[in-house]
Write an enzyme that holds these catalytic residues in place. Structure first.
Site, PDB file in Angstrom:
ATOM      1  N   ASP A   1      -5.746  -7.877 -27.272  1.00  0.00           N
ATOM      2  CA  ASP A   1      -5.762  -6.596 -27.983  1.00  0.00           C
ATOM      3  C   ASP A   1      -7.154  -6.263 -28.524  1.00  0.00           C
ATOM      4  O   ASP A   1      -7.445  -5.112 -28.838  1.00  0.00           O
ATOM      5  CB  ASP A   1      -4.797  -6.671 -29.182  1.00  0.00           C
ATOM      6  CG  ASP A   1      -3.519  -5.887 -28.946  1.00  0.00           C
ATOM      7  OD1 ASP A   1      -3.516  -5.016 -28.053  1.00  0.00           O
ATOM      8  OD2 ASP A   1      -2.532  -6.138 -29.657  1.00  0.00           O
TER       9      ASP A   1
ATOM     10  N   GLN B   1       3.132  -7.641 -31.151  1.00  0.00           N
ATOM     11  CA  GLN B   1       3.379  -6.199 -31.271  1.00  0.00           C
ATOM     12  C   GLN B   1       3.381  -5.785 -32.752  1.00  0.00           C
ATOM     13  O   GLN B   1       4.105  -6.371 -33.557  1.00  0.00           O
ATOM     14  CB  GLN B   1       4.722  -5.854 -30.606  1.00  0.00           C
ATOM     15  CG  GLN B   1       5.034  -4.366 -30.554  1.00  0.00           C
ATOM     16  CD  GLN B   1       4.056  -3.604 -29.663  1.00  0.00           C
ATOM     17  OE1 GLN B   1       3.718  -4.032 -28.567  1.00  0.00           O
ATOM     18  NE2 GLN B   1       3.592  -2.454 -30.137  1.00  0.00           N
TER      19      GLN B   1
ATOM     20  N   LYS C   1       4.663  -2.740 -21.374  1.00  0.00           N
ATOM     21  CA  LYS C   1       3.701  -3.813 -21.083  1.00  0.00           C
ATOM     22  C   LYS C   1       4.261  -4.761 -20.031  1.00  0.00           C
ATOM     23  O   LYS C   1       3.547  -5.235 -19.151  1.00  0.00           O
ATOM     24  CB  LYS C   1       3.350  -4.562 -22.377  1.00  0.00           C
ATOM     25  CG  LYS C   1       2.467  -3.716 -23.286  1.00  0.00           C
ATOM     26  CD  LYS C   1       2.402  -4.181 -24.719  1.00  0.00           C
ATOM     27  CE  LYS C   1       1.673  -3.113 -25.545  1.00  0.00           C
ATOM     28  NZ  LYS C   1       1.681  -3.319 -26.980  1.00  0.00           N
TER      29      LYS C   1
END
Ligand code: NAP
Length: 285
Positions: free
Chosen positions: A120, A97, A53
């Site tokens: 997300d 995460q 990322k």
């Protein structure tokens, strides 16, 4: 002839196009979009996802801040960090995460991220918006899957699609996106009986279960479009492999994605797009 779709190449094209847009908008607003990634603990797979990322952010011109915290961090401390980021005007996207250590309630953490910064697309309000056909941030992996199918100019409408796996982050949202594109969709899971009977009728087969080489030739229809989302370690050689036994299934398919280099890179490029989208929405408020 089977088309093996390179998610890596598609994602590269997407990132190049995004980079140009970000250059323009950064000039216009005087700052680049800013993504903050929080990594709790030292799980090697999570570390590698976070690195990916970071690398992609640099490629497209997104400012990336990675916050590393030990696995002993309390839920309260993590919530405080998120609260500060929620209130920081220079932060456009927040990503925690997953998975988190067991003592931390994941659902509570996801819900604590401001919906406008939920890059997300996991926040319950984003999920509700997706399921009620309202404006939302699309979850990255399902978004990437649809783009992979569209890249082949394949018509989804009217097709019979089967999704194996019903998680909140992959199985359920891709089920909904395929339904919204007018496929007839069936959701299969660990309690589905006669799985192969169902999957072998599917024009589009999406597999997201997390079991190495689970899908074999007998489960696939001739000429199917097979999307392999799984990321596993092959027990025989320790290498990365998908949920689909690629070599066994490939010849039977018209289109197939491979692991690695398939849906993974598309997930990351979708995350970059989502960060840019959150940035634009906040700037244009
Ligand atoms: P998850 O939350 O563990 O869900 C797994 C799903 O698979 C569940 O719905 C489960 O059914 C179903 N399942 C398990 N065993 C099955 C079986 N034998 N037959 C039929 N269904 C079965 O997993 P996830 O988070 O969706 O992830 C799935 C895979 O995708 C993992 O390998 C993960 O690493 C990978 N992934 C990849 C990306 C990417 O960017 N490439 C992104 C996210 C996830 P029940 O609901 O009945 O338990």
């Amino acid at each position: 002839m089977t088309v093996i779709i390179s998610g890596k190449d598609l994602a590269k094209e997407k990132k190049e196009a995004l980079k140009l847009k970000i250059i323009d908008e950064t000039k216009k607003y005087g700052r680049a979009p800013h993504l903050v990634v929080i990594l709790v603990g030292d799980d090697p797979a999570s570390q590698s996802y976070v690195k990916g990322k970071e690398k992609a952010s640099i490629e497209v011109g997104i400012k990336n801040t990675t916050i590393l915290k030990p696995s002993t961090i309390s839920e309260e401390e993590l919530l405080t960090i998120i609260d500060e980021l929620n209130n920081d005007d220079d932060v456009d996207g927040i990503l925690v995460q997953l998975p988190l250590p067991k003592h931390i309630n994941e659902a509570k953490i996801i819900k604590s991220i401001r919906v406008e910064k939920d890059v997300d697309g996991f926040h319950p309000l984003n999920v509700a918006a997706l399921f009620s056909k309202q404006d939302c941030i699309l979850p990255c992996t399902p978004k990437g899957i649809i783009e992979v199918i569209d890249s082949q100019k394949y018509q989804i409408e009217g097709k019979f699609a089967c999704v194996i796996g019903r998680s909140n982050i992959v199985g359920l949202p891709i089920y909904k996106l395929l339904l919204d594109r007018n496929a007839t969709v069936v959701s299969c899971h660990s309690r589905t009986k006669n799985l192969a009977e169902i999957t072998s009728q599917a024009d589009i087969l999406v597999v997201a279960i997390g079991k190495p080489k689970f899908v074999t030739e007998n489960m696939v229809k001739d000429g199917a479009f097979v999307i392999d989302v799984g990321v596993n370690r092959n027990p025989e050689n320790g290498k990365l492999c998908g949920d689909v036994d690629f070599d066994n299934v490939k010849e039977k398919t018209a289109y197939i994605t491979k692991v690695p280099g398939g849906i993974g890179p598309m997930t990351i490029s979708s995350l970059m797009e989502n960060t840019f989208e959150c940035f634009l929405r906040r700037m244009n408020k």
